[in-house]
Design an enzyme around this catalytic site. Structure first.
Site, PDB file in Angstrom:
ATOM      1  N   ASP A 116      -6.768 -55.086   3.516  1.00 55.41           N
ATOM      2  CA  ASP A 116      -6.840 -53.774   4.148  1.00 55.41           C
ATOM      3  C   ASP A 116      -7.418 -53.876   5.552  1.00 55.41           C
ATOM      4  O   ASP A 116      -7.506 -52.887   6.274  1.00 55.41           O
ATOM      5  CB  ASP A 116      -7.616 -52.781   3.285  1.00 55.41           C
ATOM      6  N   SER A 117      -7.773 -55.090   5.959  1.00 52.16           N
ATOM      7  CA  SER A 117      -8.116 -55.362   7.358  1.00 52.16           C
ATOM      8  C   SER A 117      -6.982 -54.970   8.286  1.00 52.16           C
ATOM      9  O   SER A 117      -7.191 -54.805   9.496  1.00 52.16           O
ATOM     10  CB  SER A 117      -8.459 -56.842   7.540  1.00 52.16           C
TER      11      SER A 117
ATOM     12  N   ASP B 136      -4.666 -56.243  -1.428  1.00 47.53           N
ATOM     13  CA  ASP B 136      -6.014 -55.694  -1.347  1.00 47.53           C
ATOM     14  C   ASP B 136      -5.976 -54.204  -1.689  1.00 47.53           C
ATOM     15  O   ASP B 136      -5.334 -53.418  -0.986  1.00 47.53           O
ATOM     16  CB  ASP B 136      -6.539 -55.904   0.077  1.00 47.53           C
TER      17      ASP B 136
ATOM     18  N   LYS C  96      -6.825 -57.573  -5.226  1.00 47.63           N
ATOM     19  CA  LYS C  96      -8.232 -57.805  -4.888  1.00 47.63           C
ATOM     20  C   LYS C  96      -8.955 -56.473  -4.864  1.00 47.63           C
ATOM     21  O   LYS C  96      -8.402 -55.483  -4.376  1.00 47.63           O
ATOM     22  CB  LYS C  96      -8.384 -58.486  -3.530  1.00 47.63           C
TER      23      LYS C  96
ATOM     24  N   GLU D 152     -13.104 -54.697  -4.307  1.00 44.89           N
ATOM     25  CA  GLU D 152     -14.482 -54.902  -3.896  1.00 44.89           C
ATOM     26  C   GLU D 152     -15.439 -54.364  -4.956  1.00 44.89           C
ATOM     27  O   GLU D 152     -15.121 -53.412  -5.662  1.00 44.89           O
ATOM     28  CB  GLU D 152     -14.743 -54.208  -2.558  1.00 44.89           C
TER      29      GLU D 152
ATOM     30  N   GLU E   7     -18.124 -62.787   1.333  1.00 42.21           N
ATOM     31  CA  GLU E   7     -18.017 -62.491   2.767  1.00 42.21           C
ATOM     32  C   GLU E   7     -19.374 -62.156   3.365  1.00 42.21           C
ATOM     33  O   GLU E   7     -20.138 -61.359   2.813  1.00 42.21           O
ATOM     34  CB  GLU E   7     -17.069 -61.318   3.009  1.00 42.21           C
TER      35      GLU E   7
END
EC number: 2.1.2.11
Length: 268
Positions: free
Chosen positions: A46-47, A85, A115, A117, A184
């Site tokens: 999602d960057s 993501d 993925k 978080e 990270e």
């Protein structure tokens, strides 16, 4: 055709001491280049909200946008494990709703894993997904979707309590069935400690050499942001002057009527 990488292959690589190589990609063209270089894991992060869309954070990215970009990347990858993501807001509504979102994302995008978080708070969701055949990659430390809660993009795990929380989160994700964990923006010693405590692999970004693999945002390592890249990024290409110079040369040749030449034209 090369054998496609799957999540269990990442565990095997850790067991054999083989570093895992990961990069982000957001489109078909770069995905082909990354895959041809034998990168093991391609993360459609999602960057893209920041490096493709120009937002200040990753939060505005939608699931539809992630599916769109992942679909393009998946077409370009024959070997690499393609990971989608899950964007902000798509995993916080409980295991059942997250499963619906993740199943749709995998079905429509061609991703082989997702993925998400979060640590212990997401363990029940991770277990629910993995029990239903959705491979999950975890993400701990400086998780960008929590940027406002963190008060900015700040290194995590620096004090003893925070470090212990990350270690506990990692173990909870492993016990819930996660296939790997991205670490990270945490101290290198902590990342190494966490990596050694797990049987599943860790993939670091700004977390030192002690992880089982490394990932970078491709636009950062190609030097497409000038001096804006984070400290942990190594530039393998100074892309701004190279690409900017090529564009500038094209502009001048068109304005000077030097392009197209007969070599770039059709006679009949």
């Amino acid at each position: 055709m090369k054998k496609r990488v799957r999540v269990p292959d990442l565990v095997r690589m850790k067991q054999q001491g083989e570093p895992i190589v990961a990069l982000t990609a957001y489109d078909y063209t770069l995905a082909r280049l990354v895959d041809a270089a034998d990168v093991d894991l391609v993360l459609v992060g999602d960057s893209l909200g920041m490096v493709v869309q120009g937002h200040e954070t990753t939060l505005p990215v939608t699931l539809d946008e992630m599916i769109y970009h992942t679909r393009a990347v998946a077409r370009g990858c024959q070997r690499a494990l393609v990971v989608l993501d899950m964007p902000f807001g798509s995993t916080q509504n409980g295991p059942e709703r997250t499963f619906e979102q993740a199943a749709r994302a995998m079905k429509e995008s061609g991703a082989a894993a997702i993925k998400l978080e979060g640590g212990q708070a997401m363990a029940a969701t991770v277990a629910y997904l993995t029990e239903r055949a959705i491979p999950v990659i975890g993400h701990l430390g400086l998780t960008p979707q929590s940027v406002h809660a963190f008060g900015g993009f700040k290194i995590q795990g620096r004090d003893q309590a925070a470090a212990q929380r990350i270690a506990d989160d990692a173990l909870a994700l492993q016990q819930a069935g996660a296939g790997a964990i991205i670490l990270e923006g945490i101290p290198a010693a902590l990342a190494q400690q966490v990596s050694q405590s797990l049987t599943i692999p860790t993939i670091g970004i700004g977390a030192g050499v002690g992880c089982d693999g490394q990932v970078l945002v491709i636009y950062d390592m190609l030097g497409l942001y000038g001096d804006l890249a984070p400290k942990f990024v190594k530039r393998y290409l100074d892309g701004v002057p190279v690409i900017g110079g090529a564009i500038g040369a094209y502009v001048q040749e068109v304005r000077n009527r030097q392009f197209p030449t007969p070599d770039h034209s059709f006679e009949k």
